[in-house]
Enzyme design. Structure first.
Site, PDB file in Angstrom:
ATOM      1  N   LYS A  27      62.636  35.345 -16.040  1.00 44.84           N
ATOM      2  CA  LYS A  27      62.524  33.876 -16.217  1.00 44.84           C
ATOM      3  C   LYS A  27      61.982  33.064 -15.303  1.00 44.84           C
ATOM      4  O   LYS A  27      60.275  32.887 -15.957  1.00 44.84           O
ATOM      5  CB  LYS A  27      63.950  32.573 -16.043  1.00 44.84           C
ATOM      6  N   ASN A  28      62.300  33.191 -14.043  1.00 45.01           N
ATOM      7  CA  ASN A  28      61.615  32.535 -12.912  1.00 45.01           C
ATOM      8  C   ASN A  28      60.580  33.363 -12.311  1.00 45.01           C
ATOM      9  O   ASN A  28      59.726  33.084 -11.651  1.00 45.01           O
ATOM     10  CB  ASN A  28      62.379  32.432 -11.939  1.00 45.01           C
ATOM     11  N   ARG A  53      66.493  17.103  -8.212  1.00 42.32           N
ATOM     12  CA  ARG A  53      65.196  17.293  -8.555  1.00 42.32           C
ATOM     13  C   ARG A  53      63.615  17.149  -8.477  1.00 42.32           C
ATOM     14  O   ARG A  53      62.637  16.882  -9.187  1.00 42.32           O
ATOM     15  CB  ARG A  53      65.434  18.047 -10.010  1.00 42.32           C
ATOM     16  N   ASP A  97      70.594  30.407  -6.698  1.00 42.81           N
ATOM     17  CA  ASP A  97      71.426  30.767  -8.132  1.00 42.81           C
ATOM     18  C   ASP A  97      72.555  32.370  -8.531  1.00 42.81           C
ATOM     19  O   ASP A  97      73.459  31.783  -9.273  1.00 42.81           O
ATOM     20  CB  ASP A  97      70.068  31.488  -9.301  1.00 42.81           C
ATOM     21  N   CYS A 124      67.717  22.045 -15.851  1.00 36.80           N
ATOM     22  CA  CYS A 124      69.242  22.325 -15.185  1.00 36.80           C
ATOM     23  C   CYS A 124      69.483  20.491 -14.435  1.00 36.80           C
ATOM     24  O   CYS A 124      68.211  20.568 -13.174  1.00 36.80           O
ATOM     25  CB  CYS A 124      69.857  23.411 -14.011  1.00 36.80           C
ATOM     26  N   ARG A 156      69.027  30.024 -22.271  1.00 46.61           N
ATOM     27  CA  ARG A 156      67.519  29.893 -21.670  1.00 46.61           C
ATOM     28  C   ARG A 156      67.337  31.126 -20.216  1.00 46.61           C
ATOM     29  O   ARG A 156      65.908  30.462 -19.964  1.00 46.61           O
ATOM     30  CB  ARG A 156      67.973  28.484 -20.794  1.00 46.61           C
TER      31      ARG A 156
HETATM   32  C1  EPZ Z   1      63.342  27.659  -8.440  1.00 45.53           C
HETATM   33  O1  EPZ Z   1      63.522  26.169  -8.840  1.00 45.53           O
HETATM   34  C2  EPZ Z   1      64.334  28.098  -9.711  1.00 45.53           C
HETATM   35  N1  EPZ Z   1      63.440  27.583 -11.267  1.00 45.53           N
HETATM   36  C3  EPZ Z   1      64.961  27.852  -9.438  1.00 45.53           C
HETATM   37  O2  EPZ Z   1      66.292  28.136 -10.178  1.00 45.53           O
HETATM   38  C4  EPZ Z   1      66.082  28.365  -7.640  1.00 45.53           C
HETATM   39  O3  EPZ Z   1      67.242  28.191  -7.667  1.00 45.53           O
HETATM   40  C5  EPZ Z   1      65.474  27.177  -6.525  1.00 45.53           C
HETATM   41  O4  EPZ Z   1      63.813  27.812  -6.976  1.00 45.53           O
HETATM   42  C6  EPZ Z   1      65.461  27.930  -6.081  1.00 45.53           C
HETATM   43  O5  EPZ Z   1      65.385  28.778  -5.258  1.00 45.53           O
HETATM   44  C7  EPZ Z   1      62.532  28.212 -11.331  1.00 45.53           C
HETATM   45  O6  EPZ Z   1      61.794  29.148 -10.858  1.00 45.53           O
HETATM   46  C8  EPZ Z   1      61.801  27.733 -12.216  1.00 45.53           C
HETATM   47  P1  EPZ Z   1      63.014  24.408  -5.350  1.00 45.53           P
HETATM   48  P2  EPZ Z   1      62.406  25.224  -8.294  1.00 45.53           P
HETATM   49  O7  EPZ Z   1      61.324  23.338  -5.287  1.00 45.53           O
HETATM   50  O8  EPZ Z   1      61.414  25.331  -7.602  1.00 45.53           O
HETATM   51  C9  EPZ Z   1      63.738  20.514  -3.166  1.00 45.53           C
HETATM   52  C10 EPZ Z   1      67.338  28.863 -12.443  1.00 45.53           C
HETATM   53  O9  EPZ Z   1      68.839  28.233 -12.668  1.00 45.53           O
HETATM   54  N2  EPZ Z   1      62.515  19.748  -3.706  1.00 45.53           N
HETATM   55  O10 EPZ Z   1      62.685  25.324  -4.723  1.00 45.53           O
HETATM   56  O11 EPZ Z   1      62.436  24.077  -8.958  1.00 45.53           O
HETATM   57  C11 EPZ Z   1      64.729  20.704  -4.224  1.00 45.53           C
HETATM   58  O12 EPZ Z   1      65.549  19.005  -4.754  1.00 45.53           O
HETATM   59  C12 EPZ Z   1      66.457  27.904 -11.396  1.00 45.53           C
HETATM   60  O13 EPZ Z   1      66.543  29.440 -12.965  1.00 45.53           O
HETATM   61  C13 EPZ Z   1      61.572  18.357  -3.404  1.00 45.53           C
HETATM   62  O14 EPZ Z   1      62.480  17.758  -2.502  1.00 45.53           O
HETATM   63  O15 EPZ Z   1      63.520  24.769  -6.843  1.00 45.53           O
HETATM   64  C14 EPZ Z   1      65.593  21.334  -3.633  1.00 45.53           C
HETATM   65  O16 EPZ Z   1      66.400  20.772  -2.607  1.00 45.53           O
HETATM   66  C15 EPZ Z   1      67.161  26.112 -11.191  1.00 45.53           C
HETATM   67  N3  EPZ Z   1      59.968  17.787  -3.961  1.00 45.53           N
HETATM   68  C16 EPZ Z   1      64.519  22.140  -2.202  1.00 45.53           C
HETATM   69  O17 EPZ Z   1      63.508  21.939  -2.360  1.00 45.53           O
HETATM   70  C17 EPZ Z   1      59.942  18.515  -4.724  1.00 45.53           C
HETATM   71  O18 EPZ Z   1      58.598  18.004  -4.471  1.00 45.53           O
HETATM   72  C18 EPZ Z   1      64.550  23.582  -3.199  1.00 45.53           C
HETATM   73  O19 EPZ Z   1      63.932  23.304  -4.281  1.00 45.53           O
HETATM   74  C19 EPZ Z   1      61.110  19.924  -4.365  1.00 45.53           C
HETATM   75  C20 EPZ Z   1      61.813  20.746  -4.631  1.00 45.53           C
END
Ligand code: EPZ
Length: 426
Positions: free
Chosen positions: A25-26, A125, A312, A120, A405
């Site tokens: 998916k990702n 987020r 994940d 989610c 999903r």
């Molecule tokens: C990606 O989410 C994946 N989703 C997530 O999978 C995965 O858990 C995550 O990366 C971490 O590996 C997709 O690729 C669609 P991050 P993402 O930005 O990119 C903070 C699943 O179930 N942050 O790497 O949204 C955030 O809150 C999903 O498939 C900010 O603070 O995660 C988190 O604490 C769940 N500001 C950390 O960074 C921002 O602007 C890492 O999040 C963006 C993120």
């Protein structure tokens, strides 16, 4: 969104057989977003049949992307003529990854409007990294009817340092930078395998990206010229699906071959399974999971950015740890709110004590008892499938559209290795 449920009869009978892994998916969601940077035909293959792919294709269709040759796992997209700059709110609100479309759309159209991305609920987020990145490239941002609107007559290269590692943040900035005027450097970039895969795809269409897969990525922008197809995007196997099946096989015991996967993307979870006394045999595109004896506890599973232990897989491995002969600490460093499922797991008979908002102590072994439970998010949803499969007695899992999903027709594949699971439309 159907109100279907999974009915699962738990058992201690070892699992036997093989289970194949579908496209990630990702990975595919970002490959689809990239089509907005191109013209000409782009072929997509090994696509998983999951809700988020269908929703993303709807978002692209609303922007004028033409789709032909749609089969279960493939399609051809052509974004030669796209129209508008608005991501359909009713869809974009449902999936977090919709924000990745904003990057290329801003670069292509000079403007993008989208609602606060959904998906989610794993803590709050935020999208501050996206706002800072696009502003650094020259975009102006405003909020209109609680939607974000970014505009830039032309995006210019920038030197962007992420103050924290973000997977979609890295991907969105990389996509925007491809068409920008000048060079963009992304520092403290994410290393997930989907990122070099996306960069290789873009480079095959004439982009100039170097360093993807390291923490510093350099993108020479095309100065506004759209990438030329034809091209092909073959979705990577889903490392999270493969890791989740491995946790299930280890928890229930037996011998399960996980096929069409890439064990290289799971080096840390594989070593953790071996530490727990699980036998893991690795081939080029399969893993053989064998567990007959007792499961050893592990001092700590700490989620980290890739190549560390993936967040994940935290919930599926926590369920596995309820079978360990002793206590193990689980430390979730990426998302706040990603341990909320533990309360329901304790109601099934687990003995997990919270230490602080990011850490829980999993005491084992405990016998789980089947019950009715709601899946809170995609990954914890799969964790409850594992919990129900090893519990004593029947369970009913609600909210399984969240599981749909991220996992294609999971029940059909699980039945083939011996899990007694049935989907019921209520
Ligand atoms: C990606 O989410 C994946 N989703 C997530 O999978 C995965 O858990 C995550 O990366 C971490 O590996 C997709 O690729 C669609 P991050 P993402 O930005 O990119 C903070 C699943 O179930 N942050 O790497 O949204 C955030 O809150 C999903 O498939 C900010 O603070 O995660 C988190 O604490 C769940 N500001 C950390 O960074 C921002 O602007 C890492 O999040 C963006 C993120």
């Amino acid at each position: 969104m159907t109100k279907a449920t999974f009915h699962i009869s738990g058992s201690s009978k070892p699992l036997r057989g093989s289970i194949d892994v579908r496209g990630a998916k990702n990975d595919i969601l970002k490959g689809l977003a990239a089509v907005l940077l191109t013209k000409g035909d782009i072929a997509y293959k090994n696509m998983p049949q999951i809700e988020d792919v269908d929703r993303t294709l709807e978002l692209l269709a609303a922007l004028g992307v033409r789709m032909t040759g749609k089969t279960a796992r493939a399609c051809m997209l052509n974004a030669s003529h796209i129209k508008g700059h608005i991501l359909r709110r009713d869809i974009a609100e449902q999936i977090r990854a919709s924000i990745v479309l904003a990057g290329p759309l801003l670069a292509r159209q000079g403007k993008v409007r989208f609602p606060f991305p959904g998906g989610c609920v794993l803590g709050k987020r935020p999208i501050d990294l996206f706002v800072r990145g696009w502003q650094a490239m020259g975009a102006r941002v405003r909020v209109v009817d609680d939607e974000y609107e970014f505009s830039a007559s032309r995006l210019h290269g920038a030197d962007i340092t992420f103050y924290k590692v973000s997977v979609t943040g890295t991907e969105a900035m990389m996509l925007s930078a491809v068409l920008a005027h000048g060079t963009t450097t992304l520092r403290n970039a994410a290393l997930e395998p989907e990122i070099p895969h996306l960069a290789d795809f873009l480079n095959s269409l004439g982009a100039h990206i170097s360093g993807a897969g390291t923490s510093t990525i350099v993108i020479e922008g095309t100065g506004g010229s759209v990438l030329e197809g034809p091209g092909e995007f073959v979705t990577l196997p889903d490392r999270i699906e493969a890791g989740s099946f491995a946790a299930l096989a280890a928890a229930r015991g037996g011998k399960v071959k996980i096929t069409s996967c890439n064990p290289e993307h799971l080096a840390v979870p594989i070593e953790i399974l071996r530490e727990m006394g699980v036998r893991v045999t690795v081939g080029k595109d399969f893993m053989l999971i064998e567990r007959t004896g007792k499961i050893k506890p592990i001092d700590m599973i700490k989620t980290r950015e890739y190549p560390g232990f993936p967040t994940d897989l935290q919930a599926p491995f926590t369920v596995l740890l309820t079978r360990a002969q002793g206590a193990s600490l689980v430390f979730e460093t990426i998302f706040e709110g990603r341990l909320a499922y533990v309360d329901d797991l304790n109601r099934m008979g687990a003995y997990i004590t919270p230490c602080d908002p990011h850490r829980v102590l999993v005491n084992g072994p405990t016998e789980l008892r089947g019950r009715r439970v709601e899946s809170p998010d995609i990954r914890a949803g799969l964790a409850f499938v594992i919990a129900a499969a090893i519990a004593k007695g029947p369970s009913v899992l609600e909210g399984i559209y969240k599981i749909d999903r991220g996992y294609e027709k999971i029940e059909a594949r699980l039945r083939r290795i011996g899990v007694d699971i049935e989907r019921k439309k209520s």
